[in-house]
Scaffold this motif. Sequence first.
Motif, PDB file in Angstrom:
ATOM      1  N   ASP A  24       0.883  -1.331   0.103  1.00 11.18           N
ATOM      2  CA  ASP A  24      -0.044   0.067  -0.017  1.00 11.18           C
ATOM      3  C   ASP A  24       0.811   1.382  -0.039  1.00 11.18           C
ATOM      4  O   ASP A  24       0.341   2.298  -0.761  1.00 11.18           O
ATOM      5  N   ARG A  25       1.880   1.380   0.687  1.00 14.02           N
ATOM      6  CA  ARG A  25       2.847   2.403   0.769  1.00 14.02           C
ATOM      7  C   ARG A  25       3.648   2.459  -0.612  1.00 14.02           C
ATOM      8  O   ARG A  25       3.730   3.722  -1.078  1.00 14.02           O
ATOM      9  N   LEU A  26       3.877   1.446  -1.057  1.00 12.54           N
ATOM     10  CA  LEU A  26       4.269   1.386  -2.554  1.00 12.54           C
ATOM     11  C   LEU A  26       3.309   2.075  -3.478  1.00 12.54           C
ATOM     12  O   LEU A  26       3.444   3.186  -4.393  1.00 12.54           O
ATOM     13  N   GLU A  27       2.076   1.702  -3.425  1.00 13.63           N
ATOM     14  CA  GLU A  27       1.098   2.236  -4.542  1.00 13.63           C
ATOM     15  C   GLU A  27       0.688   3.835  -3.991  1.00 13.63           C
ATOM     16  O   GLU A  27       0.625   4.554  -5.045  1.00 13.63           O
ATOM     17  N   GLU A  28       0.755   4.052  -2.759  1.00 15.90           N
ATOM     18  CA  GLU A  28       0.500   5.423  -2.298  1.00 15.90           C
ATOM     19  C   GLU A  28       1.445   6.426  -2.935  1.00 15.90           C
ATOM     20  O   GLU A  28       1.066   7.596  -3.420  1.00 15.90           O
ATOM     21  N   GLY A  29       2.658   6.031  -2.588  1.00 21.22           N
ATOM     22  CA  GLY A  29       3.746   6.792  -3.057  1.00 21.22           C
ATOM     23  C   GLY A  29       3.754   6.832  -4.556  1.00 21.22           C
ATOM     24  O   GLY A  29       4.283   7.988  -4.981  1.00 21.22           O
ATOM     25  N   ILE A  30       3.709   5.876  -5.328  1.00 21.00           N
ATOM     26  CA  ILE A  30       3.248   6.085  -6.852  1.00 21.00           C
ATOM     27  C   ILE A  30       2.596   6.985  -7.244  1.00 21.00           C
ATOM     28  O   ILE A  30       2.483   7.906  -8.029  1.00 21.00           O
ATOM     29  N   LEU A  31       1.223   6.747  -6.589  1.00 22.58           N
ATOM     30  CA  LEU A  31       0.009   7.645  -6.975  1.00 22.58           C
ATOM     31  C   LEU A  31       0.271   9.236  -6.557  1.00 22.58           C
ATOM     32  O   LEU A  31       0.070   9.970  -7.491  1.00 22.58           O
ATOM     33  N   SER A  32       0.862   9.390  -5.782  1.00 17.05           N
ATOM     34  CA  SER A  32       1.043  10.792  -5.249  1.00 17.05           C
ATOM     35  C   SER A  32       2.256  11.379  -5.977  1.00 17.05           C
ATOM     36  O   SER A  32       2.447  12.606  -6.424  1.00 17.05           O
ATOM     37  N   ALA A  33       3.358  10.514  -6.529  1.00  8.70           N
ATOM     38  CA  ALA A  33       4.575  11.083  -7.128  1.00  8.70           C
ATOM     39  C   ALA A  33       4.389  11.159  -8.856  1.00  8.70           C
ATOM     40  O   ALA A  33       4.945  11.945  -9.354  1.00  8.70           O
ATOM     41  N   ILE A  34       3.468  10.167  -9.398  1.00 12.34           N
ATOM     42  CA  ILE A  34       3.395  10.188 -10.728  1.00 12.34           C
ATOM     43  C   ILE A  34       1.946  10.304 -11.076  1.00 12.34           C
ATOM     44  O   ILE A  34       1.203   9.558 -10.540  1.00 12.34           O
ATOM     45  N   SER A  35       1.594  11.130 -12.069  1.00 12.80           N
ATOM     46  CA  SER A  35       0.185  11.534 -12.582  1.00 12.80           C
ATOM     47  C   SER A  35       0.013  10.546 -13.628  1.00 12.80           C
ATOM     48  O   SER A  35       0.560   9.694 -14.227  1.00 12.80           O
ATOM     49  N   HIS A  36      -1.305  10.558 -13.900  1.00 14.26           N
ATOM     50  CA  HIS A  36      -2.099   9.648 -15.264  1.00 14.26           C
ATOM     51  C   HIS A  36      -1.497   8.278 -14.919  1.00 14.26           C
ATOM     52  O   HIS A  36      -0.732   7.539 -15.544  1.00 14.26           O
ATOM     53  N   CYS A  37      -1.857   7.672 -13.672  1.00 14.57           N
ATOM     54  CA  CYS A  37      -1.642   6.171 -13.748  1.00 14.57           C
ATOM     55  C   CYS A  37      -2.663   5.628 -12.906  1.00 14.57           C
ATOM     56  O   CYS A  37      -3.489   6.477 -11.804  1.00 14.57           O
ATOM     57  N   LEU A  38      -3.094   4.486 -12.981  1.00 13.25           N
ATOM     58  CA  LEU A  38      -4.255   3.823 -12.277  1.00 13.25           C
ATOM     59  C   LEU A  38      -3.815   2.413 -11.955  1.00 13.25           C
ATOM     60  O   LEU A  38      -3.059   1.659 -12.588  1.00 13.25           O
ATOM     61  N   ILE A  39      -4.380   2.039 -10.765  1.00 13.23           N
ATOM     62  CA  ILE A  39      -4.262   0.597 -10.239  1.00 13.23           C
ATOM     63  C   ILE A  39      -5.255  -0.220 -11.051  1.00 13.23           C
ATOM     64  O   ILE A  39      -6.471   0.150 -10.894  1.00 13.23           O
ATOM     65  N   ASN A  40      -4.987  -1.613 -11.501  1.00 12.12           N
ATOM     66  CA  ASN A  40      -5.811  -2.171 -12.172  1.00 12.12           C
ATOM     67  C   ASN A  40      -6.154  -3.294 -11.211  1.00 12.12           C
ATOM     68  O   ASN A  40      -5.402  -4.235 -10.413  1.00 12.12           O
ATOM     69  N   GLY A  41      -7.507  -3.471 -11.221  1.00 10.69           N
ATOM     70  CA  GLY A  41      -8.209  -4.596 -10.271  1.00 10.69           C
ATOM     71  C   GLY A  41      -8.756  -4.038  -9.118  1.00 10.69           C
ATOM     72  O   GLY A  41      -8.175  -2.741  -8.495  1.00 10.69           O
ATOM     73  N   ASP A  42      -9.579  -4.620  -8.419  1.00  7.81           N
ATOM     74  CA  ASP A  42     -10.211  -4.225  -7.234  1.00  7.81           C
ATOM     75  C   ASP A  42      -9.019  -4.108  -6.074  1.00  7.81           C
ATOM     76  O   ASP A  42      -8.404  -4.936  -5.772  1.00  7.81           O
ATOM     77  N   ARG A  43      -9.116  -2.864  -5.446  1.00 10.15           N
ATOM     78  CA  ARG A  43      -7.996  -2.600  -4.551  1.00 10.15           C
ATOM     79  C   ARG A  43      -8.246  -3.253  -3.275  1.00 10.15           C
ATOM     80  O   ARG A  43      -7.383  -3.518  -2.331  1.00 10.15           O
ATOM     81  N   PHE A  60       9.597  11.011 -24.244  1.00 11.33           N
ATOM     82  CA  PHE A  60       9.939  10.489 -25.732  1.00 11.33           C
ATOM     83  C   PHE A  60       8.790   9.751 -26.288  1.00 11.33           C
ATOM     84  O   PHE A  60       8.610   9.309 -27.323  1.00 11.33           O
ATOM     85  N   SER A  61       7.443   9.798 -25.636  1.00 12.22           N
ATOM     86  CA  SER A  61       6.441   9.236 -26.100  1.00 12.22           C
ATOM     87  C   SER A  61       5.508  10.269 -26.663  1.00 12.22           C
ATOM     88  O   SER A  61       5.378  11.573 -26.313  1.00 12.22           O
ATOM     89  N   PRO A  62       5.044   9.950 -28.018  1.00  8.67           N
ATOM     90  CA  PRO A  62       4.413  11.147 -28.806  1.00  8.67           C
ATOM     91  C   PRO A  62       3.137  11.571 -28.308  1.00  8.67           C
ATOM     92  O   PRO A  62       2.966  12.454 -28.216  1.00  8.67           O
ATOM     93  N   GLY A  63       2.327  10.563 -27.626  1.00  7.94           N
ATOM     94  CA  GLY A  63       1.057  11.126 -26.872  1.00  7.94           C
ATOM     95  C   GLY A  63       1.169  11.274 -25.739  1.00  7.94           C
ATOM     96  O   GLY A  63      -0.022  10.866 -24.940  1.00  7.94           O
ATOM     97  N   ARG A  64       2.110  11.788 -25.010  1.00 17.55           N
ATOM     98  CA  ARG A  64       2.477  11.688 -23.417  1.00 17.55           C
ATOM     99  C   ARG A  64       1.402  12.571 -22.763  1.00 17.55           C
ATOM    100  O   ARG A  64       1.066  13.668 -23.413  1.00 17.55           O
ATOM    101  N   PRO A  65       1.089  12.251 -21.705  1.00 17.21           N
ATOM    102  CA  PRO A  65       0.331  12.982 -20.783  1.00 17.21           C
ATOM    103  C   PRO A  65       1.072  14.194 -20.269  1.00 17.21           C
ATOM    104  O   PRO A  65       2.355  14.179 -20.437  1.00 17.21           O
ATOM    105  N   PRO A  66       0.241  15.192 -19.814  1.00 21.90           N
ATOM    106  CA  PRO A  66       1.164  16.329 -19.344  1.00 21.90           C
ATOM    107  C   PRO A  66       2.300  15.985 -18.279  1.00 21.90           C
ATOM    108  O   PRO A  66       2.086  14.993 -17.521  1.00 21.90           O
ATOM    109  N   ARG A  67       3.437  16.878 -18.336  1.00 23.20           N
ATOM    110  CA  ARG A  67       4.298  16.848 -17.105  1.00 23.20           C
ATOM    111  C   ARG A  67       4.013  16.900 -15.792  1.00 23.20           C
ATOM    112  O   ARG A  67       2.856  17.384 -15.333  1.00 23.20           O
ATOM    113  N   ASP A  68       4.543  15.845 -14.874  1.00 20.89           N
ATOM    114  CA  ASP A  68       4.165  15.708 -13.544  1.00 20.89           C
ATOM    115  C   ASP A  68       4.829  17.111 -12.859  1.00 20.89           C
ATOM    116  O   ASP A  68       5.858  17.717 -13.513  1.00 20.89           O
ATOM    117  N   PRO A  69       4.228  17.817 -11.944  1.00 21.46           N
ATOM    118  CA  PRO A  69       4.862  18.944 -11.267  1.00 21.46           C
ATOM    119  C   PRO A  69       6.347  18.828 -10.759  1.00 21.46           C
ATOM    120  O   PRO A  69       6.584  17.682 -10.398  1.00 21.46           O
TER     121      PRO A  69
END
Length: 388
Positions: A268-287, A379-388
């Motif tokens: 859970d700490r890993l997921e919370e850390g990822i979600l707060s540091a990186i935008s445009h990501c989503l967890i797959n499957g029932d949490r 380097f990704s053509p359709g990249r999402p906006p930059r993270d702050p």
Amino acid sequence: MREVYVDNNATTPVAPEVVEAMLPFFGEFFGNPASIHRFGARAVIHCRAAREQVSAFLGANPEEIVFTSCGTESNNAAIRGTLDCFPDKRHIVTTAVEHPAVRNLCAHLSDRGYAVTELSVDEQGHLNIAELEDSLRDDTALVSIMYANNETGVLFPIEKIAPIVKTRGIILHCDAVQAAGKVALDLSALPVDLLSLSGHKLHAPKGIGVLYARKGTPLSPLLVGGHQERGLRAGTENVPYIVGLAKACELAGKSLDTERTTVGPLRDRLEEGILSAISHCLINGDRENRLSNTSNISFEGIDGESAILFLNEFGIASSSGAACMSGVDTPSPVLRAMGVPASAIYGSIRFSLSRYNTGEDIDYILECLPPIIAKLREFSPGRPPRDP
Ligand code: PLP
């Protein structure tokens, strides 16, 4: 370089206690349990003790344990062994998200004339119980449904599924390869007929598995030859690995609480850390309703395999989807069945922890991952906006 292993759904490191338990069986205790001399007798004693330990871990009886070579063999033995007993029943029910060891086998059987119903899942990875009920037919020989998904960790409600299948008199097989050692399995209270385990997913070596076959369940052997395993699996017993698996089960039984109290919070700490540091990501499957060790995350605008290779440069071992799919350029059937868009499937990474991971491991991943994702997005053509 620091190394962090978070690919435990692919395979686990062998526990040192397991190695220690196995070593004498490569030396002093090398006998064949089929031999009537003292060397054979020693092997028999240790195999018997191991069988008792594995059955205690599962809430089963020792005579319900069949040692196999791996989870794949256990699944094949369960499914083919059941079909062989019911030649007039030509229908199998399974799900769209099974491991290839079930899914590809069912596809193979479908090519040979069996009717196969693949139950769908929703976007959280859950089955629809009404769909299961509707799928059962008079000629259904077998229902094969996994306990926990290898890619997302999502748990299926086997305790609800079992009575539905059993009241129709149909054989129920459960692939519990990912669940064993992570959730308590008590087969005295769970009416499945057949259940598969794999040693290398619970800190035993590769090359050993278990097929649990409830007493009285009709089963035809996959391997025919000698009388080992009560005629259900011919071939000289792999005594060192059987002993190692028993030790691994003993350790897993003792550390079930650790999965909940330590591994889950780390994930859970890993997921919370990822979600707060990186935008445009989503967890797959029932949490909520999933294994406490598994996290499957899609990062928009990146290729998951590239991220995994970058992480590898930093000594971090993770995976994209099923390990046996690595290097295969087809999107994960599991995420596809859940309706995850193709771009998000290609951008997915699976982190799977074990009781050997530490808080420092999580800190290190959280230090390395955000710059890797940012670089890949640049380097990704359709990249999402930059993270702050
Ligand atoms: N079933 C599931 C759910 C799995 O995750 C795996 C392996 O990843 C298997 C079966 C196959 O097990 P084995 O590698 O022991 O053949």
